[in-house]
Design a protein around this motif. Structure first.
Motif, PDB file in Angstrom:
ATOM      1  N   ASP A  22       0.836  -1.197   0.000  1.00  0.00           N
ATOM      2  CA  ASP A  22       0.000   0.000   0.000  1.00  0.00           C
ATOM      3  C   ASP A  22       0.876   1.254   0.000  1.00  0.00           C
ATOM      4  O   ASP A  22       1.882   1.325   0.704  1.00  0.00           O
ATOM      5  N   HIS A  23       0.482   2.225  -0.825  1.00  0.00           N
ATOM      6  CA  HIS A  23       1.123   3.530  -0.871  1.00  0.00           C
ATOM      7  C   HIS A  23       0.025   4.562  -0.656  1.00  0.00           C
ATOM      8  O   HIS A  23      -0.905   4.655  -1.462  1.00  0.00           O
ATOM      9  N   HIS A  24       0.131   5.299   0.431  1.00  0.00           N
ATOM     10  CA  HIS A  24      -0.882   6.287   0.755  1.00  0.00           C
ATOM     11  C   HIS A  24      -0.562   7.603   0.062  1.00  0.00           C
ATOM     12  O   HIS A  24       0.583   8.053   0.049  1.00  0.00           O
ATOM     13  N   ALA A  25      -1.608   8.188  -0.511  1.00  0.00           N
ATOM     14  CA  ALA A  25      -1.447   9.419  -1.277  1.00  0.00           C
ATOM     15  C   ALA A  25      -2.425  10.474  -0.793  1.00  0.00           C
ATOM     16  O   ALA A  25      -3.527  10.155  -0.336  1.00  0.00           O
ATOM     17  N   MET A  38      -9.415  10.348  -7.811  1.00  0.00           N
ATOM     18  CA  MET A  38      -9.772   9.687  -6.548  1.00  0.00           C
ATOM     19  C   MET A  38     -10.810   8.586  -6.757  1.00  0.00           C
ATOM     20  O   MET A  38     -10.918   7.680  -5.947  1.00  0.00           O
ATOM     21  N   GLY A  39     -11.551   8.665  -7.852  1.00  0.00           N
ATOM     22  CA  GLY A  39     -12.567   7.657  -8.134  1.00  0.00           C
ATOM     23  C   GLY A  39     -12.096   6.533  -9.036  1.00  0.00           C
ATOM     24  O   GLY A  39     -12.853   5.605  -9.319  1.00  0.00           O
ATOM     25  N   TYR A  40     -10.851   6.583  -9.482  1.00  0.00           N
ATOM     26  CA  TYR A  40     -10.346   5.564 -10.397  1.00  0.00           C
ATOM     27  C   TYR A  40     -10.147   4.250  -9.649  1.00  0.00           C
ATOM     28  O   TYR A  40      -9.292   4.124  -8.771  1.00  0.00           O
ATOM     29  N   GLY A  47      -2.473  -0.832  -5.013  1.00  0.00           N
ATOM     30  CA  GLY A  47      -1.841  -0.361  -3.794  1.00  0.00           C
ATOM     31  C   GLY A  47      -1.877   1.131  -3.551  1.00  0.00           C
ATOM     32  O   GLY A  47      -1.369   1.593  -2.536  1.00  0.00           O
ATOM     33  N   LEU A  48      -2.446   1.917  -4.459  1.00  0.00           N
ATOM     34  CA  LEU A  48      -2.512   3.362  -4.252  1.00  0.00           C
ATOM     35  C   LEU A  48      -3.792   3.703  -3.507  1.00  0.00           C
ATOM     36  O   LEU A  48      -4.895   3.518  -4.033  1.00  0.00           O
ATOM     37  N   LYS A  49      -3.643   4.169  -2.288  1.00  0.00           N
ATOM     38  CA  LYS A  49      -4.779   4.473  -1.422  1.00  0.00           C
ATOM     39  C   LYS A  49      -4.861   5.974  -1.162  1.00  0.00           C
ATOM     40  O   LYS A  49      -3.890   6.589  -0.742  1.00  0.00           O
ATOM     41  N   GLY A  50      -6.022   6.541  -1.418  1.00  0.00           N
ATOM     42  CA  GLY A  50      -6.248   7.955  -1.122  1.00  0.00           C
ATOM     43  C   GLY A  50      -6.415   8.146   0.368  1.00  0.00           C
ATOM     44  O   GLY A  50      -7.276   7.528   0.986  1.00  0.00           O
ATOM     45  N   ALA A  51      -5.579   8.991   0.966  1.00  0.00           N
ATOM     46  CA  ALA A  51      -5.627   9.217   2.410  1.00  0.00           C
ATOM     47  C   ALA A  51      -6.375  10.499   2.768  1.00  0.00           C
ATOM     48  O   ALA A  51      -7.068  10.553   3.784  1.00  0.00           O
ATOM     49  N   GLU A  86       2.968   8.876   1.304  1.00  0.00           N
ATOM     50  CA  GLU A  86       4.207   8.748   0.535  1.00  0.00           C
ATOM     51  C   GLU A  86       4.165   9.587  -0.740  1.00  0.00           C
ATOM     52  O   GLU A  86       5.204   9.954  -1.274  1.00  0.00           O
ATOM     53  N   ILE A  87       2.956   9.850  -1.233  1.00  0.00           N
ATOM     54  CA  ILE A  87       2.785  10.489  -2.536  1.00  0.00           C
ATOM     55  C   ILE A  87       1.795  11.642  -2.412  1.00  0.00           C
ATOM     56  O   ILE A  87       0.796  11.529  -1.704  1.00  0.00           O
ATOM     57  N   ALA A  88       2.068  12.719  -3.137  1.00  0.00           N
ATOM     58  CA  ALA A  88       1.092  13.796  -3.288  1.00  0.00           C
ATOM     59  C   ALA A  88       0.719  13.867  -4.763  1.00  0.00           C
ATOM     60  O   ALA A  88       1.592  13.880  -5.635  1.00  0.00           O
TER      61      ALA A  88
END
Length: 156
Positions: A22-25, A38-40, A47-51, A86-88
């Motif tokens: 998981d990578h939180h963005a 965000m809806g994709y 593993g890309l999770k919107g935080a 981890e990501i913006a």
């Protein structure tokens, strides 16, 4: 001759791409493009999770985009410390892109997915992936033209 061990190959690719973690963005700019991203549905599968999302519009603050809460920009430092993304994902209007990137970097963000048309100036330890939708459209236009030329040649 024996064939590929497909499941092991898929696992190796997912591991190489870090899609098995998981990578939180966080999203900065909760407008149309940001909301669409965000809806994709494929992102969470990889593993890309919107935080959290951030936007200067007070009417958006407190709302949610696909179960991701929207905060005011003033809360950015506090929420980044709390959520440790981890990501913006940057989808702000271009005139604000560098300023927002600077603020994200001040908060400790080391990876920016840039959907603006601005080439960001960042320190060497910050990773930027620029998505230029205009370039993608340009490539599509050329492919369409080339396909048309091929079709025109065949009809002669």
């Amino acid at each position: 001759r024996v064939g590929f061990p497909v499941n092991e190959l898929i696992q190796a690719i997912n591991s190489f791409l870090s899609w098995n973690s998981d990578h939180h963005a966080i999203l900065v700019g909760a407008g149309h493009l940001g909301s669409a991203l965000m809806g994709y549905a494929e992102f969470p599968r990889h593993g890309l999770k919107g935080a959290a999302a951030f936007d200067p519009d007070p009417q958006k603050t407190g709302s949610s985009i696909n179960d991701v809460r929207v905060y005011s920009l003033e809360e950015l430092p506090k929420q980044v410390r709390r959520l440790r993304p981890e990501i913006a994902i940057l989808t702000v209007p271009s005139p604000h892109a560098q300023e927002m990137a600077d603020r994200l970097i001040e908060c400790g963000i080391k990876a920016i997915w840039n959907f603006t048309n601005v080439k960001l100036k960042v320190p060497g330890d910050v990773v930027v992936q620029k998505e230029d939708l205009s370039s993608g459209y340009a490539v599509l236009s050329v492919k369409m033209r080339m396909s048309s030329l091929v079709s025109d040649d065949r009809s002669r």
